[in-house]
Design a protein around this motif. Structure first.
Motif, PDB file in Angstrom:
ATOM      1  N   SER A  42      -6.085  -5.636   6.385  1.00 27.96           N
ATOM      2  CA  SER A  42      -4.923  -6.014   7.192  1.00 27.96           C
ATOM      3  C   SER A  42      -4.269  -4.799   7.847  1.00 27.96           C
ATOM      4  O   SER A  42      -3.692  -4.903   8.929  1.00 27.96           O
ATOM      5  CB  SER A  42      -3.882  -6.735   6.320  1.00 27.96           C
ATOM      6  N   PHE A  49      -6.135  -9.578   1.280  1.00 28.15           N
ATOM      7  CA  PHE A  49      -6.096  -8.579   2.340  1.00 28.15           C
ATOM      8  C   PHE A  49      -5.776  -7.218   1.731  1.00 28.15           C
ATOM      9  O   PHE A  49      -4.916  -7.092   0.853  1.00 28.15           O
ATOM     10  CB  PHE A  49      -5.042  -8.942   3.392  1.00 28.15           C
ATOM     11  N   TRP A  50      -6.476  -6.191   2.228  1.00 28.17           N
ATOM     12  CA  TRP A  50      -6.375  -4.855   1.668  1.00 28.17           C
ATOM     13  C   TRP A  50      -5.827  -3.867   2.698  1.00 28.17           C
ATOM     14  O   TRP A  50      -5.956  -4.076   3.909  1.00 28.17           O
ATOM     15  CB  TRP A  50      -7.745  -4.365   1.210  1.00 28.17           C
ATOM     16  N   ASP A 100      -6.686  -0.414   4.085  1.00 26.48           N
ATOM     17  CA  ASP A 100      -7.825   0.515   4.118  1.00 26.48           C
ATOM     18  C   ASP A 100      -7.261   1.926   4.240  1.00 26.48           C
ATOM     19  O   ASP A 100      -6.822   2.346   5.297  1.00 26.48           O
ATOM     20  CB  ASP A 100      -8.740   0.185   5.291  1.00 26.48           C
ATOM     21  N   ARG A 136     -11.364  -7.544   3.239  1.00 27.13           N
ATOM     22  CA  ARG A 136     -10.635  -8.016   4.424  1.00 27.13           C
ATOM     23  C   ARG A 136      -9.453  -7.077   4.612  1.00 27.13           C
ATOM     24  O   ARG A 136      -8.582  -6.963   3.751  1.00 27.13           O
ATOM     25  CB  ARG A 136     -10.159  -9.447   4.214  1.00 27.13           C
ATOM     26  N   SER A 167     -11.345 -12.104  -3.735  1.00 24.48           N
ATOM     27  CA  SER A 167     -12.286 -12.271  -2.621  1.00 24.48           C
ATOM     28  C   SER A 167     -11.598 -12.626  -1.320  1.00 24.48           C
ATOM     29  O   SER A 167     -12.094 -12.296  -0.245  1.00 24.48           O
ATOM     30  CB  SER A 167     -13.329 -13.334  -2.980  1.00 24.48           C
ATOM     31  N   GLY A 168     -10.454 -13.295  -1.383  1.00 23.27           N
ATOM     32  CA  GLY A 168      -9.766 -13.663  -0.146  1.00 23.27           C
ATOM     33  C   GLY A 168      -8.564 -12.798   0.167  1.00 23.27           C
ATOM     34  O   GLY A 168      -7.836 -13.076   1.120  1.00 23.27           O
TER      35      GLY A 168
END
Length: 287
Positions: free
Chosen positions: A212, A190-191, A193, A210, A187-188
């Motif tokens: 990055s 960073f991905w 995209d 979220r 859940s926290g």
């Protein structure tokens, strides 16, 4: 509403210019202005503000309807054309991860392929730009892929091509040593995209991502290099696990699979017939 007027409106709204729309459509600028004026007279309200050129509130609502309407008209025309003169060549639209090992070997040697995002592949099949398509994404084990409605299409699940979904991460990431991960564990995180090179983050139904880094295009090697360098996480099918410098941990909760589906306008399309006759067994190694 006249579809010619709708097409002109969509082009002007997309380009933000009457003159640029005229050039693309092959009209004079005065003809484009006349099209918009007739459309606005028909609707009884302005759909474009002039300086700068942009959709009004009413125009924004019209845009939401115009693109699907024009696509369905193109799909109808293409379907009629196929009925009277079937296309002899196989031109497939594919998403970058859809050709899993084993599936690519089934394609005819003379097939033409175009790699594109999932919505573009489905829309291209509906409109006749592709004879059929192969698309991939996340789904529950018994569910079909969530595809936008671009018209009546036949879908064939390549069931043998379903794979475990893994999270790709840098080898020194704190979660790299886990035997499995739940989406709640991420859940926290960073991905990256990269809808063209990885499983689209929009397929993560319960979890807003979220981001990055954003990667435009379908280059999986570039995506893996970014993951290895610690720029963020990505979702991939299991057969891509084991790449040097990249760790992969399977998603265990909720139960998800990487799923491949063929889409076509006819249930007797050659690609669908081919997939029904053959068994696709992907390489499931790598973890």
């Amino acid at each position: 509403m006249d579809p010619h007027l709708l097409r002109t409106f969509v082009c002007v709204a997309e380009l933000g210019s009457f003159s640029a729309a005229a050039q693309r459509l092959g009209y004079t600028q005065s003809a484009v202005s006349q099209h918009i004026a007739v459309l606005e007279s028909d609707l009884g309200t302005p759909v474009l503000q002039r300086r700068p050129v942009a959709p009004t509130l009413a125009g924004q609502r019209l845009l939401e309807h115009a693109a699907p309407i024009l696509l369905r008209l193109a799909a109808a025309r293409a379907d009629v054309a196929r009925a009277v003169a079937p296309q002899p060549a196989m031109h497939l639209g594919v998403t970058s991860l859809a050709l899993v090992p084993g599936l690519a070997a089934l394609l005819p040697a003379m097939a033409e392929l175009t790699c594109a995002p999932r919505d573009e592949v489905v829309a291209g099949v509906a409109a006749g730009r592709f004879s059929a398509g192969l698309v991939a994404g996340l789904a529950a084990p018994s569910d079909p892929l969530r595809l936008n409605d671009f018209g009546p299409l036949h879908r064939f699940p390549v069931g043998q091509a379903e794979q475990v979904v893994v999270v790709a991460l840098a080898l020194d990431h704190p979660l790299a040593g886990r035997s499995g991960l739940a989406l709640a564990d991420l859940s926290g995180a960073f991905w990256i995209d990269a809808p063209g090179a990885a499983v689209p983050l929009s397929d993560l139904w319960p979890m807003p991502a979220r981001v990055s880094t954003r990667l435009h295009g379908d280059d999986v090697l570039t995506l893996l290099a970014l993951v290895a360098a610690g720029h963020g996480l990505a979702l991939l099918p299991q057969h891509l696990a084991g790449t040097a410098g990249v760790g992969c941990v399977p998603i265990t909760e909720p139960r998800l699979v990487f799923r491949v589906e063929a889409v076509a306008t006819s249930d007797t399309d050659p690609l669908l017939e081919l997939l029904r006759q053959r068994t696709v067994v992907p390489d499931r190694g790598g973890l």
